[in-house]
Every structure is written in structure tokens, then in C-alpha cells.
Scaffold this active site. Structure first.
Site, mmCIF file in Angstrom:
data_model
loop_
_atom_site.group_PDB
_atom_site.id
_atom_site.type_symbol
_atom_site.label_atom_id
_atom_site.label_comp_id
_atom_site.label_asym_id
_atom_site.label_seq_id
_atom_site.Cartn_x
_atom_site.Cartn_y
_atom_site.Cartn_z
ATOM 1 N N GLU A 1 1.020 -1.148 0.190
ATOM 2 C CA GLU A 1 -0.006 0.128 -0.009
ATOM 3 C C GLU A 1 0.830 1.126 0.010
ATOM 4 O O GLU A 1 0.696 2.221 -0.612
ATOM 5 C CB GLU A 1 -1.083 -0.074 1.082
ATOM 6 C CG GLU A 1 -1.826 -1.050 1.207
ATOM 7 C CD GLU A 1 -2.674 -1.360 -0.185
ATOM 8 O OE1 GLU A 1 -3.509 -0.210 -0.384
ATOM 9 O OE2 GLU A 1 -2.658 -2.417 -0.775
ATOM 10 N N TRP B 1 1.902 1.905 -3.436
ATOM 11 C CA TRP B 1 0.741 2.691 -4.231
ATOM 12 C C TRP B 1 0.901 3.812 -4.120
ATOM 13 O O TRP B 1 0.859 4.827 -4.995
ATOM 14 C CB TRP B 1 -0.610 2.313 -3.773
ATOM 15 C CG TRP B 1 -1.116 0.967 -4.571
ATOM 16 C CD1 TRP B 1 -1.268 -0.199 -4.062
ATOM 17 C CD2 TRP B 1 -1.634 0.886 -5.676
ATOM 18 N NE1 TRP B 1 -1.969 -0.997 -4.607
ATOM 19 C CE2 TRP B 1 -2.182 -0.569 -6.088
ATOM 20 C CE3 TRP B 1 -1.784 1.808 -6.971
ATOM 21 C CZ2 TRP B 1 -2.879 -0.980 -7.321
ATOM 22 C CZ3 TRP B 1 -2.322 1.421 -7.915
ATOM 23 C CH2 TRP B 1 -2.882 -0.014 -8.039
ATOM 24 N N TRP C 1 -21.473 12.058 -19.662
ATOM 25 C CA TRP C 1 -22.040 11.226 -18.364
ATOM 26 C C TRP C 1 -23.560 11.646 -18.339
ATOM 27 O O TRP C 1 -23.693 12.794 -18.031
ATOM 28 C CB TRP C 1 -21.266 11.239 -17.113
ATOM 29 C CG TRP C 1 -19.953 10.671 -17.299
ATOM 30 C CD1 TRP C 1 -18.556 11.151 -17.574
ATOM 31 C CD2 TRP C 1 -19.529 9.442 -17.229
ATOM 32 N NE1 TRP C 1 -17.656 10.531 -17.834
ATOM 33 C CE2 TRP C 1 -18.212 9.268 -17.247
ATOM 34 C CE3 TRP C 1 -20.324 8.241 -16.664
ATOM 35 C CZ2 TRP C 1 -17.403 8.117 -17.291
ATOM 36 C CZ3 TRP C 1 -19.601 6.967 -16.679
ATOM 37 C CH2 TRP C 1 -18.190 7.019 -16.851
ATOM 38 N N ASN D 1 -10.557 2.773 2.980
ATOM 39 C CA ASN D 1 -10.326 2.518 1.571
ATOM 40 C C ASN D 1 -11.345 1.812 0.875
ATOM 41 O O ASN D 1 -11.782 2.098 -0.296
ATOM 42 C CB ASN D 1 -9.013 1.597 1.482
ATOM 43 C CG ASN D 1 -8.602 1.774 -0.150
ATOM 44 O OD1 ASN D 1 -8.419 2.603 -0.614
ATOM 45 N ND2 ASN D 1 -8.396 0.547 -0.382
ATOM 46 N N TRP E 1 -16.721 11.385 -13.119
ATOM 47 C CA TRP E 1 -16.219 11.004 -11.892
ATOM 48 C C TRP E 1 -15.198 12.067 -11.241
ATOM 49 O O TRP E 1 -15.074 12.223 -10.126
ATOM 50 C CB TRP E 1 -15.038 9.792 -12.204
ATOM 51 C CG TRP E 1 -13.895 10.240 -13.199
ATOM 52 C CD1 TRP E 1 -14.185 10.012 -14.429
ATOM 53 C CD2 TRP E 1 -12.659 10.593 -13.196
ATOM 54 N NE1 TRP E 1 -13.094 10.366 -15.149
ATOM 55 C CE2 TRP E 1 -11.998 11.019 -14.360
ATOM 56 C CE3 TRP E 1 -11.975 11.337 -11.794
ATOM 57 C CZ2 TRP E 1 -10.821 11.556 -14.335
ATOM 58 C CZ3 TRP E 1 -10.927 11.788 -12.205
ATOM 59 C CH2 TRP E 1 -10.156 11.929 -13.398
ATOM 60 N N TRP F 1 -9.777 7.830 -7.816
ATOM 61 C CA TRP F 1 -10.971 7.897 -8.785
ATOM 62 C C TRP F 1 -10.627 7.504 -10.134
ATOM 63 O O TRP F 1 -11.675 6.629 -10.397
ATOM 64 C CB TRP F 1 -11.081 9.598 -8.727
ATOM 65 C CG TRP F 1 -12.134 9.748 -7.547
ATOM 66 C CD1 TRP F 1 -11.731 10.242 -6.520
ATOM 67 C CD2 TRP F 1 -13.541 9.670 -7.381
ATOM 68 N NE1 TRP F 1 -12.705 10.425 -5.407
ATOM 69 C CE2 TRP F 1 -13.714 10.069 -6.180
ATOM 70 C CE3 TRP F 1 -14.547 9.177 -8.008
ATOM 71 C CZ2 TRP F 1 -15.047 9.900 -5.593
ATOM 72 C CZ3 TRP F 1 -15.678 8.898 -7.647
ATOM 73 C CH2 TRP F 1 -16.028 9.328 -6.343
HETATM 74 C C1 LIG Z 1 -11.628 7.064 -4.764
HETATM 75 C C2 LIG Z 1 -10.418 7.072 -3.704
HETATM 76 C C3 LIG Z 1 -9.785 8.223 -3.260
HETATM 77 C C4 LIG Z 1 -8.692 8.337 -2.443
HETATM 78 N N1 LIG Z 1 -7.914 9.545 -2.147
HETATM 79 C C5 LIG Z 1 -6.935 9.529 -1.266
HETATM 80 C C6 LIG Z 1 -6.468 10.712 -0.875
HETATM 81 O O1 LIG Z 1 -6.819 11.662 -1.079
HETATM 82 N N2 LIG Z 1 -5.448 10.309 -0.082
HETATM 83 C C7 LIG Z 1 -4.974 9.460 0.584
HETATM 84 O O2 LIG Z 1 -3.926 9.360 1.198
HETATM 85 N N3 LIG Z 1 -5.213 8.452 -0.257
HETATM 86 C C8 LIG Z 1 -6.639 8.262 -0.950
HETATM 87 N N4 LIG Z 1 -6.930 7.030 -1.217
HETATM 88 C C9 LIG Z 1 -6.391 5.989 -1.152
HETATM 89 C C10 LIG Z 1 -6.796 5.006 0.206
HETATM 90 O O3 LIG Z 1 -8.152 5.090 0.479
HETATM 91 C C11 LIG Z 1 -6.292 5.776 1.757
HETATM 92 O O4 LIG Z 1 -4.848 6.056 1.591
HETATM 93 C C12 LIG Z 1 -6.330 4.901 2.740
HETATM 94 O O5 LIG Z 1 -7.857 4.537 2.716
HETATM 95 C C13 LIG Z 1 -5.945 5.470 4.023
HETATM 96 O O6 LIG Z 1 -6.257 4.757 5.204
HETATM 97 P P1 LIG Z 1 -4.912 4.136 5.963
HETATM 98 O O7 LIG Z 1 -4.062 5.217 6.318
HETATM 99 O O8 LIG Z 1 -5.752 3.660 7.371
HETATM 100 O O9 LIG Z 1 -4.245 3.202 5.156
HETATM 101 P P2 LIG Z 1 -3.488 1.721 5.250
HETATM 102 O O10 LIG Z 1 -4.510 0.768 4.564
HETATM 103 O O11 LIG Z 1 -3.141 1.707 6.591
HETATM 104 O O12 LIG Z 1 -2.387 1.997 4.285
HETATM 105 C C14 LIG Z 1 -1.027 2.610 4.557
HETATM 106 C C15 LIG Z 1 -0.759 3.935 3.714
HETATM 107 O O13 LIG Z 1 -0.786 3.620 2.721
HETATM 108 C C16 LIG Z 1 -1.055 4.592 1.639
HETATM 109 N N5 LIG Z 1 -2.108 4.002 0.715
HETATM 110 C C17 LIG Z 1 -2.941 2.994 0.891
HETATM 111 N N6 LIG Z 1 -3.697 2.856 -0.043
HETATM 112 C C18 LIG Z 1 -3.488 3.668 -1.017
HETATM 113 C C19 LIG Z 1 -3.928 3.905 -2.224
HETATM 114 N N7 LIG Z 1 -4.843 3.304 -2.793
HETATM 115 N N8 LIG Z 1 -3.171 4.851 -3.096
HETATM 116 C C20 LIG Z 1 -2.404 5.531 -2.402
HETATM 117 N N9 LIG Z 1 -1.649 5.435 -1.329
HETATM 118 C C21 LIG Z 1 -2.298 4.519 -0.514
HETATM 119 C C22 LIG Z 1 -1.628 5.510 2.497
HETATM 120 O O14 LIG Z 1 -0.540 6.584 2.828
HETATM 121 C C23 LIG Z 1 -2.012 4.889 3.609
HETATM 122 O O15 LIG Z 1 -1.809 5.744 4.847
HETATM 123 C C24 LIG Z 1 -8.074 6.994 -2.172
HETATM 124 C C25 LIG Z 1 -8.621 5.715 -2.651
HETATM 125 C C26 LIG Z 1 -9.759 6.073 -3.447
HETATM 126 C C27 LIG Z 1 -10.263 4.784 -3.962
#
Ligand SMILES: Cc1cc2nc3c(=O)[nH]c(=O)nc-3n(C[C@H](O)[C@H](O)[C@H](O)COP(=O)(O)OP(=O)(O)OC[C@H]3O[C@@H](n4cnc5c(N)ncnc54)[C@H](O)[C@@H]3O)c2cc1C
Length: 476
Positions: A277, A280, A308, A343, A361, A384
Site C-alpha cells: 500500500e 501505491w 455522463w 479505503n 468521476w 478515482w
Molecule cells: C476514490 C479514492 C480516493 C482516494 N483518495 C485518497 C487521498 O486523497 N489521500 C490518500 O492518502 N489516499 C487516498 N486514497 C487511498 C486510500 O483510500 C487511503 O490512503 C487509505 O484509505 C488511508 O487509510 P489508512 O491510512 O488506514 O491506510 P492503510 O491501509 O493503513 O495504508 C497505509 C498507507 O498507504 C497509503 N495508501 C494506502 N492505499 C493507498 C492507495 N490506494 N493509494 C495511495 N496510497 C495508499 C496511505 O498513505 C496509507 O496511509 C483514495 C482511494 C480511493 C479509492
């Protein structure tokens, strides 16, 4: 020249790296200079775009700065805070303090890149060095490329290359020497009052504590749960199923290297999945840096042809959490109340907006950008575009989430739904995911009749699925 003017002085300008520990630019500045002032500018170009005086992000930033200031004061220094256009403020402050250099960590957003280039040109005229460092990511820009030297556009090969290239020095700690800070006495006359009120914002109650000390606490607490991350991370009702660290990563109250050190400290499946993650996060930063046009057009630009049909009225129902699909509504209402969304729920609500409501979107992206506490241009745009099937390595357009099946799978007993939609709390598990299907007696017994206390579904999923497929297939 006075003795003080002869001392070697520099500024460390902090922006989205609001901490003092494991801070690359501050470590480098305090290695090279005797007197370093830590400065933060409330950038009016950014603040004036925020539409809401209750913006939670400003509260988070403010509280994190208070935390930094407290730590600096213990060392005899203080945070230098100003409010204005950094292109004016940074040259002005560096001149007033007679600094030889300004140190900062790189930011990959188009606005930041343009701003930093303009400041560099101004400082050059004043013979002040402007030195940037990689800090926000493990690998940036073109550090990870294909054999042909091109940026990756698909995640898995990028991740494999990232893992192959990773060495311990990529995530080692950069510890600043806090003995080399400028004294509070010299900084104070330049600092402007920086209460939230002065900045035109209100203090908000946040769902998490701001500041680097709070980030460290959260990290230590998540470390106890990381081994079960792979199994727990998709279930929004599970406590500590994910780290909740994204807000801290966004504002740099924690360092990405510290997160990688945690992930590398064990070989559990949970740690490996969590590391993925974090990759990512690097991936989307790289995409934004190398393909900045994603902010204006779809990564797969052919999909910009889609017109759309989804209306503003449907979009507004989605925003308010009134779609008649409980998992979507619970997620949106919780989001509106806190600025936070899990997420799995981000994926469900985004898919629902695009492929069930057939709404552009970009509207959803903008809504998230306005209210997400962890809003990050790169991750939000990437997320997105993934859900809308327009991005790099996005979900294929023909794989469309069914919101009811997703709900049954990831919130099986409806624990998350019941918590955020109390009107549905008495529905039996069987109907909690789609109460419109419950016999009227069940609805009466639950004290909630669909169409009265809870909305009728605004669309029929199976019908909208076909419409979405047709829209995508129509693109050449
Ligand atoms: C539509 C959509 C919009 C999103 N917008 C954002 C946003 O504006 N800012 C944001 O930080 N994340 C975003 N995410 C990614 C993800 O949803 C969040 O990072 C995550 O929910 C944060 O929760 P956590 O810290 O508990 O994550 P954990 O599951 O603990 O993951 C650890 C870290 O990994 C990073 N991470 C995890 N998943 C992703 C991912 N898919 N993409 C990029 N980094 C990731 C984050 O920094 C996160 O804190 C988005 C995802 C989607 C589907």
C-alpha cells in the site's frame, strides 16, 4: 559586519513535512549551517481556494505546527510563521535573516513545482541557494523506470522493480541536529500572529490527534496489529484493521521512511501487504510527477469522450448519503461528519457514483478533494481514475462492483451500516444491505419504512450496470 551576520545561517522551509524527526531537509540544513530557522508560510494562494472556514485540514496543520513550535521552544528556538505568497515571503525572510540558503523537501504537485521554480529564480538573484531534497517518497520521478527508460504505467511491475531496487539506505533515518537551530530571540520579531482566527478559519474537532507525537503513537499502536492487516484491511467495522496514518503521511507528521522501517521489521503477510500500500502511494506520486496532465484529462484520454448522463440531483443524493443503498449512505454520512473514509468504502462509493449513477468521476474527485482530511492530489486522482476505469492500471470497465454484494462481503453483519445509519439498526442481518427488499412487516418491526424513514433506492443496479457498459463500449 557584526559577529552574528558572520554566522552561517539558513532557513528550512517546511510545507507538507510537518515534523522535526527523520526530516531530510532539516537534517541536511543543520549539518551544513550553525543557525537554522524553521519556517512555515500559510500560503494564501492555497488558503483562498478553500471554500469553508471550517476546513478540517487547516485545523490539522495548525495543531501540528503548535506541536512543532513546542518542541522548538524546548531547544531555545521557535517556529517562524508567516502568512502570504511564498514567492514574496521566502525571499523576504531569507534576506532579513541574512541566510545563505533555503532548504526544503520536494513536492510533486504542479502548483508546488511552479511555485518552487519561481522562488528559485528570485533567490538566485539574491545569491541565496535553494536546495531541495527527496523526503516525501522512497523513490521519485524517474528513479524507477522500465528497461526502455520510461515511467511505469502498470502497478505490479512498478512494485516489483521498487522492491528490487530498495536498499536499507533508502529508508534510513535522517536525524536533524537540533543544536544548530536559530535562537527564538532572533526569530520572534519576524514571526506573524498565527491563530486560526487571524487566518480566517475556525478550530474543528478532529477524529484523530494532529502532530508528529500523535503520529508516532498511532504508528506504535498499529504496529501491534500489522500482522493481521492482510485479513482485516477490507472490513470497515474492524477496529485498527488499517493504520489510519494517511492524514499523517499527507502532512508529513510522520516520515515515509519510518513507515517503511515498520513494514520491513517483520516478514508477516500483513507487513508485506501494508508495504504494498505504501508503494501505491509512491506509484501515484510518480504518475502525477511524470504525467501531470492527469489533473486535466483522463489517463486513458479516450474515456473523456463519454458524456455522463448522471444528474446534479443524483450527485447531491450521493453527497448527502441518500441513495437507498445503505453501505454507500453510511460511508458518505460518516465521511461528511469526519472527513474520513475507509479505503474499501472509497472504492464502493466511487464505483457507485460512476457506474450506477453514471455521474462524471470528476465531480466525485472534487467532492473528496474538498472534504477529505487526508486529501492528496496524487492519491485521490489515482483512486478515482482507478474506480472510474479511466486511469493507469485501472479496474477494467466491465468489472463493476455490486454495492449490495460488496456490503454483504465486507460488512457482513451490517455493523458499520448500523453505526452510521441508526434508522436501520433494527433490521435483521438478512435485509440490512438492501432494506428496500424487506417485506413491509419486517420494515414495520424495524421501525423504519423504506420511502419514509429511509430513502427508496435511487436506481436499479442491474439496469445501471448495463447502461454503464454501453457507455464504455461506445468509446472508440
Ligand atoms: C476514490 C479514492 C480516493 C482516494 N483518495 C485518497 C487521498 O486523497 N489521500 C490518500 O492518502 N489516499 C487516498 N486514497 C487511498 C486510500 O483510500 C487511503 O490512503 C487509505 O484509505 C488511508 O487509510 P489508512 O491510512 O488506514 O491506510 P492503510 O491501509 O493503513 O495504508 C497505509 C498507507 O498507504 C497509503 N495508501 C494506502 N492505499 C493507498 C492507495 N490506494 N493509494 C495511495 N496510497 C495508499 C496511505 O498513505 C496509507 O496511509 C483514495 C482511494 C480511493 C479509492
Amino acid at each position: 559586519m557584526s559577529r552574528q551576520a558572520q554566522r552561517k545561517r539558513a532557513l528550512c522551509w517546511i510545507r507538507r513535512d510537518l515534523r522535526l524527526s527523520d526530516h531530510r531537509a532539516l537534517a541536511e540544513a543543520t549539518k551544513a549551517y550553525n543557525d537554522v530557522a524553521v519556517v512555515f508560510i500559510f500560503d494564501t494562494n492555497i488558503l483562498k481556494r478553500l471554500k469553508d472556514e471550517n476546513d478540517r485540514r487547516v485545523t490539522f496543520i495548525h495543531q501540528s505546527l503548535v506541536d512543532i513550535d513546542e518542541q522548538l521552544r524546548k531547544k531555545g528556538s521557535t517556529l517562524l510563521v508567516s502568512h502570504g505568497d511564498p514567492c514574496i515571503e521566502i525571499p523576504r525572510i531569507s534576506k532579513q535573516l541574512q541566510c545563505e540558503a533555503v532548504y526544503y523537501n520536494r513536492d510533486y504537485e504542479p502548483y508546488a513545482k511552479k511555485r518552487d521554480a519561481a522562488i528559485q529564480a528570485k533567490l538566485k538573484n539574491n545569491s541565496v541557494d535553494f536546495r531541495s531534497f527527496k523526503d516525501q517518497v522512497i523513490f521519485e520521478g524517474k528513479e524507477i523506470v522500465t528497461k526502455a527508460g520510461k515511467p511505469y504505467q502498470v502497478f505490479t511491475p512498478y512494485k516489483n522493480a521498487w522492491l528490487r531496487q530498495l536498499e536499507s539506505q533508502d529508508y534510513k533515518e535522517h536525524r536533524p541536529n537540533l543544536k544548530h537551530l536559530m535562537s527564538a530571540r532572533e526569530i520572534k520579531p519576524l514571526s506573524r500572529p498565527w491563530s486560526l482566527k487571524k487566518l480566517g478559519f475556525k478550530e474543528n474537532t478532529l477524529w484523530l490527534q494532529a502532530g508528529e507525537r500523535a503520529a508516532r503513537k498511532r504508528l506504535h499502536s498499529f504496529a501491534k496489529h500489522i500482522s493481521r492487516y492482510a485479513d482485516a484491511r477490507n472490513f470497515p467495522a474492524v477496529e485498527s484493521g488499517t493504520s489510519g496514518l494517511s492524514v499523517h503521511s499527507r502532512f508529513g507528521t510522520t516520515s515515509i521512511r519510518e513507515l517503511v522501517r515498520l513494514a520491513k521489521s517483520s516478514r508477516s503477510n500483513g507487513s508485506q501487504t501494508w508495504l504494498s500500500e505504501l508503494i501505491w502511494r509512491d506509484f501515484y506520486q510518480m504518475i502525477l510527477d511524470q504525467f501531470p496532465e492527469v489533473t486535466q484529462e483522463s489517463f486513458q484520454s479516450k474515456y473523456d469522450q463519454i458524456e455522463w448522463p448522471g444528474s446534479r440531483a443524483l450527485f447531491n443524493k450521493w453527497c448527502r448519503g441518500e441513495t437507498g443503498y445503505p453501505i454507500v449512505d453510511a460511508a458518505m454520512r460518516h465521511f461528511n461528519a469526519t472527513g474520513w473514509m475507509h479505503n474499501r468504502l472509497r472504492m464502493i462509493v466511487a464505483s457507485f457514483l460512476v457506474k450506477d449513477l453514471l455521474v462524471n468521476w470528476r465531480w466525485g474527485e472534487a467532492y473528496f478533494a474538498r472534504y477529505l482530511l487526508d486529501y492528496d492530489l496524487a492519491a485521490n486522482n489515482g483512486g478515482w481514475q482507478w474506480c472510474a476505469s479511466t486511469g493507469c492500471d485501472a479496474q477494467p470497465y466491465f468489472r463493476i462492483f455490486n454495492p449490495v454484494s460488496q456490503s454483504k462481503k465486507y460488512d457482513p453483519r451490517g455493523a458499520f451500516i448500523r453505526q452510521h445509519l441508526p434508522e436501520l439498526s433494527n433490521f435483521p442481518d438478512r435485509y440490512i444491505h438492501f432494506p428496500a427488499e424487506a417485506p413491509i412487516k419486517v420494515q414495520n418491526d424495524a421501525g423504519c419504512v423504506v420511502g419514509k424513514q429511509y430513502p427508496q433506492p435511487v436506481v436499479v443496479h442491474s439496469v445501471q450496470r448495463q447502461r454503464a457498459l454501453k457507455l464504455f463500449k461506445g468509446v472508440r
